[in-house]
Design a protein around this motif. Structure first.
Motif, PDB file in Angstrom:
ATOM      1  N   SER A 103       0.836  -1.197   0.000  1.00  0.00           N
ATOM      2  CA  SER A 103       0.000   0.000   0.000  1.00  0.00           C
ATOM      3  C   SER A 103       0.875   1.253   0.000  1.00  0.00           C
ATOM      4  O   SER A 103       2.077   1.193   0.303  1.00  0.00           O
ATOM      5  CB  SER A 103      -0.904   0.013   1.241  1.00  0.00           C
ATOM      6  N   ILE A 104       0.251   2.368  -0.333  1.00  0.00           N
ATOM      7  CA  ILE A 104       0.962   3.653  -0.280  1.00  0.00           C
ATOM      8  C   ILE A 104       1.528   3.873   1.115  1.00  0.00           C
ATOM      9  O   ILE A 104       2.700   4.228   1.281  1.00  0.00           O
ATOM     10  CB  ILE A 104       0.004   4.793  -0.687  1.00  0.00           C
ATOM     11  N   TYR A 105       0.697   3.613   2.129  1.00  0.00           N
ATOM     12  CA  TYR A 105       1.122   3.788   3.528  1.00  0.00           C
ATOM     13  C   TYR A 105       2.334   2.913   3.838  1.00  0.00           C
ATOM     14  O   TYR A 105       3.332   3.390   4.391  1.00  0.00           O
ATOM     15  CB  TYR A 105      -0.049   3.437   4.456  1.00  0.00           C
ATOM     16  N   GLU A 106       2.247   1.636   3.460  1.00  0.00           N
ATOM     17  CA  GLU A 106       3.313   0.696   3.814  1.00  0.00           C
ATOM     18  C   GLU A 106       4.609   0.982   3.049  1.00  0.00           C
ATOM     19  O   GLU A 106       5.692   0.631   3.509  1.00  0.00           O
ATOM     20  CB  GLU A 106       2.871  -0.745   3.582  1.00  0.00           C
ATOM     21  N   ASN A 107       4.516   1.598   1.876  1.00  0.00           N
ATOM     22  CA  ASN A 107       5.726   1.995   1.167  1.00  0.00           C
ATOM     23  C   ASN A 107       6.580   2.920   2.008  1.00  0.00           C
ATOM     24  O   ASN A 107       7.806   2.857   1.974  1.00  0.00           O
ATOM     25  CB  ASN A 107       5.379   2.647  -0.177  1.00  0.00           C
ATOM     26  N   ILE A 108       5.921   3.801   2.756  1.00  0.00           N
ATOM     27  CA  ILE A 108       6.654   4.727   3.634  1.00  0.00           C
ATOM     28  C   ILE A 108       7.034   4.034   4.941  1.00  0.00           C
ATOM     29  O   ILE A 108       8.176   4.101   5.396  1.00  0.00           O
ATOM     30  CB  ILE A 108       5.797   5.970   3.957  1.00  0.00           C
ATOM     31  N   ALA A 109       6.069   3.336   5.520  1.00  0.00           N
ATOM     32  CA  ALA A 109       6.250   2.794   6.871  1.00  0.00           C
ATOM     33  C   ALA A 109       7.262   1.654   6.910  1.00  0.00           C
ATOM     34  O   ALA A 109       8.034   1.539   7.868  1.00  0.00           O
ATOM     35  CB  ALA A 109       4.907   2.317   7.414  1.00  0.00           C
ATOM     36  N   TRP A 110       7.286   0.819   5.874  1.00  0.00           N
ATOM     37  CA  TRP A 110       8.110  -0.384   5.914  1.00  0.00           C
ATOM     38  C   TRP A 110       9.589  -0.050   6.049  1.00  0.00           C
ATOM     39  O   TRP A 110      10.286  -0.581   6.911  1.00  0.00           O
ATOM     40  CB  TRP A 110       7.856  -1.211   4.651  1.00  0.00           C
ATOM     41  N   GLY A 111      10.081   0.854   5.197  1.00  0.00           N
ATOM     42  CA  GLY A 111      11.495   1.229   5.261  1.00  0.00           C
ATOM     43  C   GLY A 111      11.859   1.880   6.583  1.00  0.00           C
ATOM     44  O   GLY A 111      12.917   1.612   7.167  1.00  0.00           O
ATOM     45  N   ALA A 112      10.954   2.746   7.080  1.00  0.00           N
ATOM     46  CA  ALA A 112      11.212   3.402   8.365  1.00  0.00           C
ATOM     47  C   ALA A 112      11.254   2.376   9.495  1.00  0.00           C
ATOM     48  O   ALA A 112      12.107   2.435  10.387  1.00  0.00           O
ATOM     49  CB  ALA A 112      10.129   4.444   8.631  1.00  0.00           C
ATOM     50  N   ARG A 113      10.348   1.417   9.411  1.00  0.00           N
ATOM     51  CA  ARG A 113      10.253   0.398  10.472  1.00  0.00           C
ATOM     52  C   ARG A 113      11.528  -0.439  10.536  1.00  0.00           C
ATOM     53  O   ARG A 113      12.082  -0.660  11.616  1.00  0.00           O
ATOM     54  CB  ARG A 113       9.031  -0.484  10.180  1.00  0.00           C
ATOM     55  N   ILE A 114      12.017  -0.909   9.364  1.00  0.00           N
ATOM     56  CA  ILE A 114      13.210  -1.763   9.408  1.00  0.00           C
ATOM     57  C   ILE A 114      14.464  -0.961   9.752  1.00  0.00           C
ATOM     58  O   ILE A 114      15.481  -1.527  10.124  1.00  0.00           O
ATOM     59  CB  ILE A 114      13.424  -2.553   8.096  1.00  0.00           C
ATOM     60  N   ASN A 115      14.369   0.372   9.642  1.00  0.00           N
ATOM     61  CA  ASN A 115      15.487   1.215  10.055  1.00  0.00           C
ATOM     62  C   ASN A 115      15.359   1.670  11.507  1.00  0.00           C
ATOM     63  O   ASN A 115      16.078   2.553  11.955  1.00  0.00           O
ATOM     64  CB  ASN A 115      15.616   2.422   9.128  1.00  0.00           C
ATOM     65  N   GLY A 116      14.405   1.063  12.225  1.00  0.00           N
ATOM     66  CA  GLY A 116      14.327   1.275  13.668  1.00  0.00           C
ATOM     67  C   GLY A 116      13.519   2.469  14.123  1.00  0.00           C
ATOM     68  O   GLY A 116      13.655   2.912  15.272  1.00  0.00           O
ATOM     69  N   PHE A 117      12.640   3.013  13.253  1.00  0.00           N
ATOM     70  CA  PHE A 117      11.831   4.161  13.658  1.00  0.00           C
ATOM     71  C   PHE A 117      10.896   3.769  14.794  1.00  0.00           C
ATOM     72  O   PHE A 117      10.193   2.775  14.730  1.00  0.00           O
ATOM     73  CB  PHE A 117      11.024   4.685  12.463  1.00  0.00           C
ATOM     74  N   LYS A 118      10.887   4.582  15.868  1.00  0.00           N
ATOM     75  CA  LYS A 118      10.094   4.253  17.063  1.00  0.00           C
ATOM     76  C   LYS A 118       8.991   5.276  17.340  1.00  0.00           C
ATOM     77  O   LYS A 118       8.265   5.150  18.310  1.00  0.00           O
ATOM     78  CB  LYS A 118      11.014   4.185  18.299  1.00  0.00           C
TER      79      LYS A 118
END
Length: 257
Positions: A103-118
């Motif tokens: 999804s559009i949302y997950e395109n942004i969230a996925w990379g941030a998540r695996i880079n440790g965004f809290k």
């Protein structure tokens, strides 16, 4: 007094594929929060040089680098440097839009998540999409597939995805070559906004784009051994109006290339 206004500095940076030298002895200082364009004829090593800045060439078998590439005075090819961390600090936007099959949302969230965004992900997604001038167009369809977007929107989504991991530098490899003229201008306008917060290095074949969008320009050419090198590096106006090398003048005026 030392100038700390440079984001990246190269000292005799050369890029080799086995015994073949693809890019030779590049010396350039890239200013912070400016747009630097790399131009030159096809095959002169523009993309190879760009990919060296965030160690993307590490994925090419047999490729190695000599010389120095400094980010904040630290050699990015030093033995103790983590290439993954380099790519977090130096994001990349490719020639063709390459959104994830999400999804559009997950395109942004996925990379941030695996880079440790809290932090709060909803806020990060909105901020990143706003920074990429895309929020108003997609805010009501965040759960829809990124593939449903137009090519220009997909490219801005890829820029938003890069912004989301909070890099210092954004590399762009022909970011508008697959887009129509209107989408191309949107990307160029977006670059002007982004340079308020990021250093941008762009490879482009489009002379008008380089002249319009960049603050500095590096001109690359191939020598008789098929190695590319930067023959001239200056502010863009000088490169296009008063180049010091005849080969640069011939290239930017369309006499060859």
């Amino acid at each position: 007094m030392e100038n700390n206004n440079y984001a990246i500095e190269t000292n005799d940076l050369s890029i080799h594929y086995g015994r073949f030298t693809a890019v030779k002895s590049v010396n350039m200082k890239v200013e912070r929060q400016k747009i630097t364009a790399i131009i030159g004829p096809s095959g002169c090593g523009k993309s190879t040089l760009l990919r060296a800045f965030n160690r993307m060439n590490d994925f090419v078998p047999g490729c190695f680098v000599t010389g120095e590439l400094l980010l904040d005075k630290q050699n990015l090819y030093g033995k103790t440097i983590d290439p993954v961390e380099v790519r977090r600090k130096i994001g990349m936007v490719f020639q063709k839009p390459n959104p994830f099959p999400k999804s559009i949302y997950e395109n942004i969230a996925w990379g941030a998540r695996i880079n440790g965004f809290k932090g709060k992900m909803d806020d990060l997604v909105e901020q990143s999409l706003r920074a990429a001038a895309l929020w108003d167009e997609v805010k009501d369809k965040l759960q829809e597939s990124a593939y449903a977007l137009s090519g220009g929107q997909q490219q801005r989504l890829c820029i938003a995805r890069t912004i989301a991991i909070q890099p210092e530098i954004i590399l762009m490899d022909e970011p508008a070559s697959a887009l129509d003229p209107i989408s191309t201008l949107r990307i160029e306008e977006l670059m002007q906004e982004l340079k308020k917060n990021y250093t941008i290095i762009i490879v482009t074949h489009n002379m008008q784009q380089a002249a319009r969008a960049s603050d500095y320009t590096a001109m690359m050419m191939i020598d008789d051994k098929r190695a590319g090198s930067v023959i001239e590096f200056d502010d863009t106006k000088t490169i296009f109006m008063r180049p010091s090398d005849k080969r640069t003048e011939d290239y930017v005026t369309g006499r060859f290339g």
